[in-house]
Enzyme design. Structure first.
Site, PDB file in Angstrom:
ATOM      1  N   SER A 184       0.841  -1.202   0.000  1.00  0.00           N
ATOM      2  CA  SER A 184       0.000   0.000   0.000  1.00  0.00           C
ATOM      3  C   SER A 184       0.882   1.261   0.000  1.00  0.00           C
ATOM      4  CB  SER A 184      -0.956  -0.069   1.193  1.00  0.00           C
ATOM      5  OG  SER A 184      -1.984   0.871   1.050  1.00  0.00           O
ATOM      6  N   ASP A 338      -9.922  -3.638  -5.666  1.00  0.00           N
ATOM      7  CA  ASP A 338      -9.065  -2.629  -5.062  1.00  0.00           C
ATOM      8  C   ASP A 338      -9.032  -1.416  -5.981  1.00  0.00           C
ATOM      9  OD1 ASP A 338      -7.093  -1.146  -3.855  1.00  0.00           O
ATOM     10  OD2 ASP A 338      -5.508  -2.637  -4.057  1.00  0.00           O
ATOM     11  N   HIS A 368      -8.013  -4.780  -1.032  1.00  0.00           N
ATOM     12  CA  HIS A 368      -6.894  -4.009  -0.514  1.00  0.00           C
ATOM     13  C   HIS A 368      -6.568  -4.399   0.928  1.00  0.00           C
ATOM     14  CE1 HIS A 368      -4.080  -0.709  -0.923  1.00  0.00           C
ATOM     15  NE2 HIS A 368      -4.309  -0.449   0.345  1.00  0.00           N
TER      16      HIS A 368
END
Ligand SMILES: *[C@@H]1O[C@H](CO)[C@@H](O)[C@H](O)[C@H]1NC(C)=O
Ligand SMILES: *[C@@H]1O[C@H](CO)[C@@H](O)[C@H](O)[C@H]1NC(C)=O
Length: 394
Positions: A184, A338, A368
């Site tokens: 991320s 995502d 995610h």
């Protein structure tokens, strides 16, 4: 009587409102995911209150912090690299040869997260065991107290400290077998520092692999097909992504509002859109059902005030081909559900076009954050997919 019923009804409705978010059928463990999501939403709703009172925005997440604890297999220490806090995991077993190393950067939208959080601590131990590697898991200062480029510079400072002959020797690391990885926001920082390393004459040691796990890689177009398809997805929806992106650069709500409307890039920067043009960069199967429209420009003042989002250190997709060409072997992981899926897919296309060797993994039932969901704390099956394959032994 009706008053009592009402007293009961209101909390029930509120709880249901928090809990119920439709989760795509393909994703397993839907109810557990919904519960975690409600917990996260409560956090997000109370965060501004805590900030107003001068506390860190996500106080409940402090329960995730674990101390550095060594065991029979690994020595775990918290220390400073160039004044940046890092957690270092060193295998205990003696080795006759130098070891590989992973320099890891945690996620959390540049606003939260820590190397000391249980899922990251566990991931560090897992990498030691699985790869027999020395793992350096770095922290960095977070927004809203600190904005770009502080996060980037903290990570780069820690990395620079590590990538020196003397330090590597101290940890028994082979300078030719170093990987930089992150998930991320950490994947964003990993991609950005890898690009910067290429042009830094002071660092002679080269990185062998970069691993970018569901990383945000551009802040120009927030209307990609993945943003459209997952605009209301659990864990990270479009609105939250615009929020963390804008907060990476400023606490000024004006940038957030422009980003949500996808009207934040000024006409002077329109030449940059070619680097994030999904019409040319996305594989056919991900373009399906979407029609490309040329971007709408935003006010110039916004970009003058907060130029960070046009900076390659924040949006690694803006690098030109001559930079990309020199990047190391790359692993990219994307998840179907995502908003950031297409950032990864576009970087993949650009790297391949620049002749960089790339291994791509697409998790069809992934969302995610799955890497952290595979920890023993949350124990999601999908979370073990990236764990099983993501950092292949080399
Ligand atoms: C240490 O490694 C051994 C062998 O892989 C394993 O069986 C044991 O569970 C590990 N100990 C800890 C505390 O993880
Ligand atoms: C994006 O690509 C499409 C198709 O090649 C093209 O028509 C369009 O003008 C491009 N837009 C930008 C902003 O580069």
């Amino acid at each position: 009587m009706w008053k009592k019923s009402l007293c009961l009804l209101i909390p029930c409705v509120l709880i249901a409102y928090y809990c119920y978010t439709p989760v795509p059928d393909k994703i397993e463990q839907q109810w557990e995911l919904m519960m975690i999501w409600s917990f996260m939403r409560i956090q997000m709703h109370i965060a501004p209150l805590f900030e107003m009172l001068g506390f860190r925005p996500f106080p409940l997440l402090e329960i995730l912090v674990v101390p550095p604890t060594s065991d029979e297999n690994v020595t775990v220490t918290d220390t400073l690299f160039n004044n940046v806090p890092v957690r270092v995991f060193v295998p205990k077993q003696k080795s006759s040869t130098l070891r590989r190393a992973v320099f890891y950067i945690h996620g959390g939208g540049w606003v939260t997260g820590s190397a000391a959080w249980d899922p990251y601590d566990e991931l560090g131990r897992w990498m030691v065991e699985r790869l027999d590697a020395v793992v350096v898991s770095t922290d960095y200062r977070l927004s809203p107290q600190y904005h770009f480029p502080t996060q980037f510079e903290d990570v780069y400072d820690a990395l620079r400290w590590f990538l020196r002959k003397k330090v590597l020797a101290e940890y028994g690391v082979d300078p030719t077998r170093i990987c930089i990885a992150g998930d991320s926001a950490g994947g964003n920082l990993a991609a950005a520092v890898n690009q910067k390393l290429l042009n830094d004459p002071e660092i002679k040691i080269k990185v062998k692999i970069q691993s970018l796990i569901y990383a945000p890689l551009q802040a120009l177009d927030m209307d990609l097909p993945s943003y459209q398809e997952n605009s209301h997805m659990v864990i990270v929806k479009k609105q939250q992504m615009a929020e963390v992106w804008s907060r990476y650069f400023t606490s000024d709500k004006a940038l957030y509002e422009a980003m949500v409307a996808n009207q934040h890039t000024p006409v002077e920067s329109s030449h940059l859109f070619k680097f994030v043009n999904w019409s040319t960069l996305l594989p056919e199967r991900f373009k399906k059902g979407h029609v490309y429209t040329n971007p709408i420009h935003g006010p110039s003042e916004l970009a003058k005030k907060y130029p960070g989002f046009l900076d390659v250190r924040a949006s690694p997709l803006l690098a030109d081909d001559s930079t990309l060409r020199r990047l190391p072997l790359t692993h990219i992981l994307t998840c179907q559900y995502d908003v950031l899926r297409d950032d990864g897919l576009m970087y993949l296309s650009r790297l391949r076009a620049a002749d960089v060797q790339v291994a791509h993994e697409h998790v069809e039932d992934g969302f995610h954050g799955i890497l952290s969901f595979g920890s023993s704390l949350l124990n999601f099956r999908a979370g073990f997919v990236p764990r099983g394959d993501c950092i292949k032994e080399r």
